[in-house]
Scaffold this motif. Structure first.
Motif, PDB file in Angstrom:
ATOM      1  N   LEU A   1       1.974   2.654  24.888  1.00 43.13           N
ATOM      2  CA  LEU A   1       0.800   2.943  25.957  1.00 43.13           C
ATOM      3  C   LEU A   1      -0.790   2.668  24.397  1.00 43.13           C
ATOM      4  CD1 LEU A   1      -1.850   4.971  28.189  1.00 43.13           C
ATOM      5  CD2 LEU A   1      -0.739   6.594  26.264  1.00 43.13           C
ATOM      6  N   LEU A   2      -0.133   3.578  23.336  1.00 41.09           N
ATOM      7  CA  LEU A   2      -1.530   3.127  21.785  1.00 41.09           C
ATOM      8  C   LEU A   2      -1.529   1.653  21.680  1.00 41.09           C
ATOM      9  CD1 LEU A   2      -0.804   5.854  19.580  1.00 41.09           C
ATOM     10  CD2 LEU A   2      -2.056   6.091  21.349  1.00 41.09           C
ATOM     11  N   ASP A   3      -0.620   0.812  22.141  1.00 42.25           N
ATOM     12  CA  ASP A   3      -0.567  -0.477  21.497  1.00 42.25           C
ATOM     13  C   ASP A   3      -1.687  -0.914  23.167  1.00 42.25           C
ATOM     14  OD1 ASP A   3       0.974  -0.900  19.859  1.00 42.25           O
ATOM     15  OD2 ASP A   3       2.583  -1.429  20.985  1.00 42.25           O
ATOM     16  N   VAL A   4      -1.488  -0.763  24.254  1.00 43.96           N
ATOM     17  CA  VAL A   4      -2.496  -1.114  25.070  1.00 43.96           C
ATOM     18  C   VAL A   4      -4.062  -0.158  25.483  1.00 43.96           C
ATOM     19  CG1 VAL A   4      -2.687  -0.514  27.602  1.00 43.96           C
ATOM     20  CG2 VAL A   4      -0.780  -1.253  27.095  1.00 43.96           C
ATOM     21  N   THR A   5      -4.056   1.032  24.831  1.00 44.76           N
ATOM     22  CA  THR A   5      -5.507   1.460  25.263  1.00 44.76           C
ATOM     23  C   THR A   5      -5.902   0.698  23.360  1.00 44.76           C
ATOM     24  OG1 THR A   5      -4.877   3.502  23.703  1.00 44.76           O
ATOM     25  CG2 THR A   5      -4.558   3.652  25.952  1.00 44.76           C
ATOM     26  N   ALA A   6      -5.398   0.498  22.353  1.00 37.78           N
ATOM     27  CA  ALA A   6      -6.605  -0.695  20.948  1.00 37.78           C
ATOM     28  C   ALA A   6      -6.824  -1.639  21.776  1.00 37.78           C
ATOM     29  CB  ALA A   6      -5.537  -0.186  20.134  1.00 37.78           C
ATOM     30  N   ARG A   7      -5.867  -2.685  22.200  1.00 37.48           N
ATOM     31  CA  ARG A   7      -6.329  -3.460  22.581  1.00 37.48           C
ATOM     32  C   ARG A   7      -7.717  -3.345  23.414  1.00 37.48           C
ATOM     33  NH1 ARG A   7      -0.396  -5.338  22.877  1.00 37.48           N
ATOM     34  NH2 ARG A   7      -0.739  -4.749  25.356  1.00 37.48           N
ATOM     35  N   LEU A   8      -7.847  -2.737  24.287  1.00 37.86           N
ATOM     36  CA  LEU A   8      -8.733  -2.027  25.001  1.00 37.86           C
ATOM     37  C   LEU A   8      -9.443  -1.480  25.079  1.00 37.86           C
ATOM     38  CD1 LEU A   8      -6.363  -1.324  28.832  1.00 37.86           C
ATOM     39  CD2 LEU A   8      -7.313  -3.447  27.983  1.00 37.86           C
ATOM     40  N   SER A   9     -10.013  -1.195  24.235  1.00 36.90           N
ATOM     41  CA  SER A   9     -10.570  -1.011  23.600  1.00 36.90           C
ATOM     42  C   SER A   9     -11.297  -2.183  22.405  1.00 36.90           C
ATOM     43  CB  SER A   9     -10.345   0.457  22.377  1.00 36.90           C
ATOM     44  OG  SER A   9     -10.018   1.691  22.511  1.00 36.90           O
ATOM     45  N   GLY A  10     -10.458  -2.694  21.441  1.00 35.71           N
ATOM     46  CA  GLY A  10     -11.237  -3.441  21.029  1.00 35.71           C
ATOM     47  C   GLY A  10     -12.187  -4.791  22.122  1.00 35.71           C
ATOM     48  N   GLN A  11     -11.431  -5.401  23.337  1.00 30.70           N
ATOM     49  CA  GLN A  11     -12.114  -5.496  24.347  1.00 30.70           C
ATOM     50  C   GLN A  11     -13.357  -5.148  24.568  1.00 30.70           C
ATOM     51  OE1 GLN A  11      -8.217  -6.275  26.325  1.00 30.70           O
ATOM     52  NE2 GLN A  11      -9.866  -7.775  27.194  1.00 30.70           N
ATOM     53  N   MET A  12     -13.144  -3.676  24.852  1.00 30.39           N
ATOM     54  CA  MET A  12     -14.545  -2.546  24.403  1.00 30.39           C
ATOM     55  C   MET A  12     -16.061  -3.284  23.590  1.00 30.39           C
ATOM     56  SD  MET A  12     -14.269  -1.791  28.112  1.00 30.39           S
ATOM     57  CE  MET A  12     -15.645  -2.090  28.233  1.00 30.39           C
ATOM     58  N   GLY A  13     -15.111  -3.481  22.594  1.00 24.31           N
ATOM     59  CA  GLY A  13     -16.536  -3.110  21.462  1.00 24.31           C
ATOM     60  C   GLY A  13     -16.088  -2.613  20.102  1.00 24.31           C
ATOM     61  N   TRP A  14     -15.011  -1.585  20.720  1.00 24.10           N
ATOM     62  CA  TRP A  14     -14.673  -0.470  19.635  1.00 24.10           C
ATOM     63  C   TRP A  14     -14.037  -1.329  18.285  1.00 24.10           C
ATOM     64  CZ3 TRP A  14      -9.918   2.651  17.358  1.00 24.10           C
ATOM     65  CH2 TRP A  14     -11.004   3.172  17.190  1.00 24.10           C
ATOM     66  N   THR A  15     -13.783  -0.442  17.425  1.00 21.75           N
ATOM     67  CA  THR A  15     -13.313  -1.225  15.873  1.00 21.75           C
ATOM     68  C   THR A  15     -13.187   0.083  15.289  1.00 21.75           C
ATOM     69  OG1 THR A  15     -15.699  -1.111  14.028  1.00 21.75           O
ATOM     70  CG2 THR A  15     -14.591  -2.803  15.361  1.00 21.75           C
TER      71      THR A  15
END
Length: 275
Positions: free
Chosen positions: A256-270
């Motif tokens: 789950l955290l692998d996925v949310t980290a990738r998606l957050s990165g795509q949404m502009g979060w670092t």
């Protein structure tokens, strides 16, 4: 006399060299722009950039001059230091305006479901409730399936708590003071003090869990997807039958955290912004 094929070959060499030079110049310009985006300083000097990127000061100066023409970089004529320009902001805004979390998350839900062999869901917030908007289910006989579009309160269940925990303190207090917390099952946290403690724990570890809090017999782990402001724009969960899920929590959380980290990165979060 040289043959026609030899003449063509000789004519192509300078063209290839010129193309290579153009590509190299573009790559260096991109390096400079990305350095502005990644550094903590709002302004930079030519020497700083040259030393950080291993370029000559002359090359950096030429690149900055070109970027200024398009408004991507601005120069303070007093300090002689450079900063990102309005053109860079327009590029960023254009990217953010085109983001569609449901479209971006769809293939990730399929991958997450296949990896965990459980149901993966996507929720969005609608005021003081949240709804499921998509799901991917595994190819096994006994599965969890959620109802899309049904509103659930922000204190009941893993996906709901993953939203509530990452709102601002003011928003959380507003929610908790609105009305008594209605239990959906006997496991729903309906005590304000207990819920505050649970939300603090969720923020600390980065994900929420639920065993029968939204629906009896169901269990889940959930984590937020952050936008470029660090706001929870969506929540991803992995859910399954409660008895089976107890032994799967650790593996599901990792996926789950692998996925949310990738998606957050795509949404502009670092990660730097989240610290």
């Amino acid at each position: 006399m040289p043959t026609k094929s030899n003449s063509a070959a000789k004519g192509q060499a300078p063209a290839r060299e010129n193309t290579g030079q153009v590509i190299a110049t573009v790559e260096r310009a991109v390096e400079v722009l990305m350095y502005f985006a990644e550094t903590s300083s709002p302004t930079l000097g030519v020497t700083e950039i040259a030393e950080a990127l291993g370029m000559s000061k002359a090359a950096v100066h030429r690149i900055l001059a070109s970027l200024r023409v398009r408004g991507l970089i601005e120069l303070d004529l007093v300090t002689r230091r450079y900063s990102l320009g309005v053109g860079s902001m327009r590029l960023g805004l254009a990217y953010l305006e085109r983001l569609d979390v449901q479209r971006i998350a769809a293939p990730e839900l399929v991958t997450l479901s296949q990896r965990t062999d459980e149901t993966a869901t996507l929720s969005i917030r609608t005021g003081w409730t949240r709804i499921y908007v998509d799901q991917a289910t595994p190819a096994r006989e006994v599965i969890m399936s959620v109802s899309l579009g049904v509103p659930y309160p922000l204190h009941a269940g893993g996906s709901s708590k993953a939203f509530l925990a990452f709102l601002t303190e003011e928003e959380i207090e507003n929610y908790l003071s609105r009305r008594p917390l209605e239990p959906l099952t006997g496991e729903t946290i309906a005590d304000v003090a207990e819920l505050r403690g649970e939300l603090a724990a969720i923020r600390e570890r980065g994900w929420a869990r639920s065993f029968g809090e939204r629906m009896a017999g169901a269990a889940s782990v959930a984590a937020p997807v952050f936008d470029h402001h660090g706001r929870p724009v969506a929540v991803i969960s992995v859910c399954g039958p409660q008895e089976r899920f107890r032994d799967e929590v650790d593996a599901c959380v990792e996926a789950l955290l692998d996925v949310t980290a990738r998606l957050s990165g795509q949404m502009g979060w670092t990660e730097e912004e989240g610290r």
